[in-house]
Design an enzyme around this catalytic site. Structure first.
Site, short mmCIF file in Angstrom:
data_model
loop_
_atom_site.label_atom_id
_atom_site.label_comp_id
_atom_site.label_asym_id
_atom_site.label_seq_id
_atom_site.Cartn_x
_atom_site.Cartn_y
_atom_site.Cartn_z
N GLY A 132 80.40 -12.32 41.22
CA GLY A 132 80.58 -13.05 40.20
C GLY A 132 80.09 -12.55 38.91
O GLY A 132 79.19 -11.70 38.83
N LYS A 166 75.65 -10.39 35.84
CA LYS A 166 76.52 -10.07 37.02
C LYS A 166 75.92 -10.23 38.40
O LYS A 166 74.65 -10.12 38.37
CB LYS A 166 77.08 -8.71 36.88
CG LYS A 166 78.01 -8.84 35.76
CD LYS A 166 79.04 -7.49 35.78
CE LYS A 166 79.96 -7.83 34.55
NZ LYS A 166 80.51 -6.34 34.27
N VAL A 167 76.65 -10.76 39.30
CA VAL A 167 75.92 -10.84 40.76
C VAL A 167 76.78 -9.86 41.70
O VAL A 167 77.85 -9.93 41.58
CB VAL A 167 76.15 -12.30 41.20
CG1 VAL A 167 75.11 -12.66 42.60
CG2 VAL A 167 75.38 -13.32 40.20
N LYS A 171 71.35 -10.57 41.23
CA LYS A 171 71.99 -11.10 40.01
C LYS A 171 71.21 -10.20 38.94
O LYS A 171 69.87 -9.92 38.86
CB LYS A 171 71.46 -12.66 39.71
CG LYS A 171 71.78 -13.04 38.00
CD LYS A 171 71.56 -14.59 38.16
CE LYS A 171 71.63 -15.15 36.75
NZ LYS A 171 71.81 -16.42 36.64
N ASP A 185 73.82 -28.21 35.20
CA ASP A 185 75.27 -27.35 35.45
C ASP A 185 75.69 -27.61 36.53
O ASP A 185 76.29 -26.55 37.25
CB ASP A 185 74.88 -25.93 34.90
CG ASP A 185 76.03 -25.32 34.34
OD1 ASP A 185 76.98 -26.10 34.02
OD2 ASP A 185 76.21 -24.05 34.50
N1 ADE Z 1 77.70 -15.86 43.68
C1 ADE Z 1 76.91 -15.97 43.02
N2 ADE Z 1 75.89 -15.93 43.46
C2 ADE Z 1 76.04 -15.87 44.73
C3 ADE Z 1 75.39 -15.85 46.00
N3 ADE Z 1 74.06 -16.00 46.24
N4 ADE Z 1 75.97 -15.74 47.40
C4 ADE Z 1 77.19 -15.66 47.27
N5 ADE Z 1 77.99 -15.59 45.99
C5 ADE Z 1 77.64 -15.67 44.89
#
Ligand code: ADE
Length: 394
Positions: free
Chosen positions: A57, A63-64, A78, A172
């Site tokens: 994401g 960005k993760v 992240k 949020d």
């Molecule tokens: N998307 C954002 N953070 C996440 C996480 N910790 N695990 C899976 N999808 C995610």
């Protein structure tokens, strides 16, 4: 709809908690020192020993990615680019997020294992929730039924009340921030907009569909604003659409302030207790809104007969998660990202002259969960390591 469930007892002395917590968090936020001589690791050192598997994401500044360590354990990493810090408020928010994540420990809140910085990036090593988020679930499965909504809501309620018990407002709550772990447990993530009442006062932030009337009218956020957002989310989970229709933001805010909830078509008839639950959460009057204490929920008709003590041990509770394939867990926005985008975030090619100078003193955090973060010894990566990592990022 629109009926307000009223319970005069507010079990939580949030103002006292707010003072203590605000003092502590404000001290942390205001004592940020930027020093060039703070010892930081290089990006390569931080990521050595991890394989970056795929993007999960992206946010405004971050960005993760899904990553595995040498033992094959999965993490969500992240990564925040320091270049994106235009204003010190953004940095303060990141410090605040880290401090809040360090403070909270709850089965329904995503765990922070470790935070670390390089010259150019900030890294949060987080628990991985392999079944994606509620929005992805709604796209895969369609709407949730009333029983599923109850089980998901109960976990969110427990997590939010726990956060409130620390004097913190989550700020949020939305479908994208409610993740699902491989065993079906709900995990709240992203504390980017969290804070105490006084830290968040005068800030109209949040995701517009979930913003409560008091925030729009008075820029006043209380912990009860989290339960307004829960009302929006419950509506979305059951009907698969938001309660307030809109063509533009002015429209939306008008409908929110006036509580104009679009009537639902007959084919998706909710049980009356669920309709009442949504109405009692989407109650304009903050002091009549559902959510003052767990008793509000225990005594609500929607939770009549619900086993608050045992539902997490009942495999039936998590049946809905069995239908979610783990491989679906790719953010659709990130799906089409190319290797060069991943390059940009992961395989950093910055020259010393372009490096930002702010290294944040005292940033490093390690929860000490050695079983999960087994590789605390980081070797400096070689060019081959980076190439292997690149080859894995498809
Ligand atoms: N998307 C954002 N953070 C996440 C996480 N910790 N695990 C899976 N999808 C995610």
């Amino acid at each position: 709809m629109g009926n307000c469930y009223s319970d005069p007892s507010d079990g939580l002395d949030i103002d006292n908690l707010d003072c203590e917590m605000s003092d502590m968090l404000k001290r942390k936020m205001n004592s940020i020192n930027f020093k060039n001589d703070v010892k930081v690791r290089t990006n390569q050192e931080i990521l050595s020993g991890y394989n970056i598997i795929k993007p999960l994401g992206s946010g405004l500044f971050s960005k993760v990615y899904l990553a595995t360590d040498q033992n094959g354990k999965k993490f969500a990493v992240k990564i925040v680019k320091k270049q994106d810090f235009q204003v010190s408020e953004t940095i303060q928010k990141i410090i605040l997020e880290k401090e809040i994540l360090k403070l909270v420990e709850h089965p329904n809140i995503l765990k922070l294992y470790r935070s670390v910085q390089s010259d150019s990036r900030i890294y949060f090593f987080l628990e991985y929730a392999s079944k994606g988020n509620i929005l992805q679930l709604l796209n895969i499965k369609g709407r949730l039924d009333a029983n599923e909504v109850r089980v998901v809501s109960a976990q969110i309620i427990e997590a939010i009340l726990y956060i409130h018990s620390k004097g913190i407002i989550y700020g949020d709550l939305k479908a994208e921030n409610v993740l699902i772990a491989s065993n079906g447990l709900i995990k709240l993530c992203d504390f980017n907009l969290s804070g105490t009442k006084s830290i968040l006062s005068d800030k109209m932030q949040g995701t517009i569909c979930y913003i409560s009337p008091e925030i729009i009218k008075e820029k006043k956020r209380t912990r009860m604003s989290d339960f307004w957002a829960l009302g929006v989310l419950v509506h979305l989970m059951f009907y698969r659409r938001y309660p307030f229709r809109f063509n533009n933001q002015t429209d939306l805010f008008y409908n929110i302030i006036n509580c104009n909830i679009e009537p639902e078509k007959n084919e998706v008839k909710a049980p009356s207790s669920l309709r009442r639950f949504i109405g009692d959460l989407l109650c304009r009057e903050v002091n009549k809104r559902l959510g003052k204490s767990l008793d509000d929920f225990i005594n609500h008709p929607f939770f009549a007969g619900f086993n608050w003590n045992g539902y997490k041990r009942d495999p039936e509770s998590f049946k809905f998660a069995e239908k979610i394939p783990e491989s679906e867990n790719v953010d659709s926005k990130s799906d089409s990202k190319t290797n060069s985008d991943i390059d940009d975030f992961i395989n950093i090619k910055m020259t010393p002259t372009t490096r930002p100078i702010y290294n944040i003193e005292g940033f490093t955090y390690d929860s000490g969960a050695k079983d999960l973060m087994g590789n605390s010894e980081h070797k400096v990566s070689t060019k081959e390591d980076l190439e292997t990592s690149e080859a894995n990022t498809t």
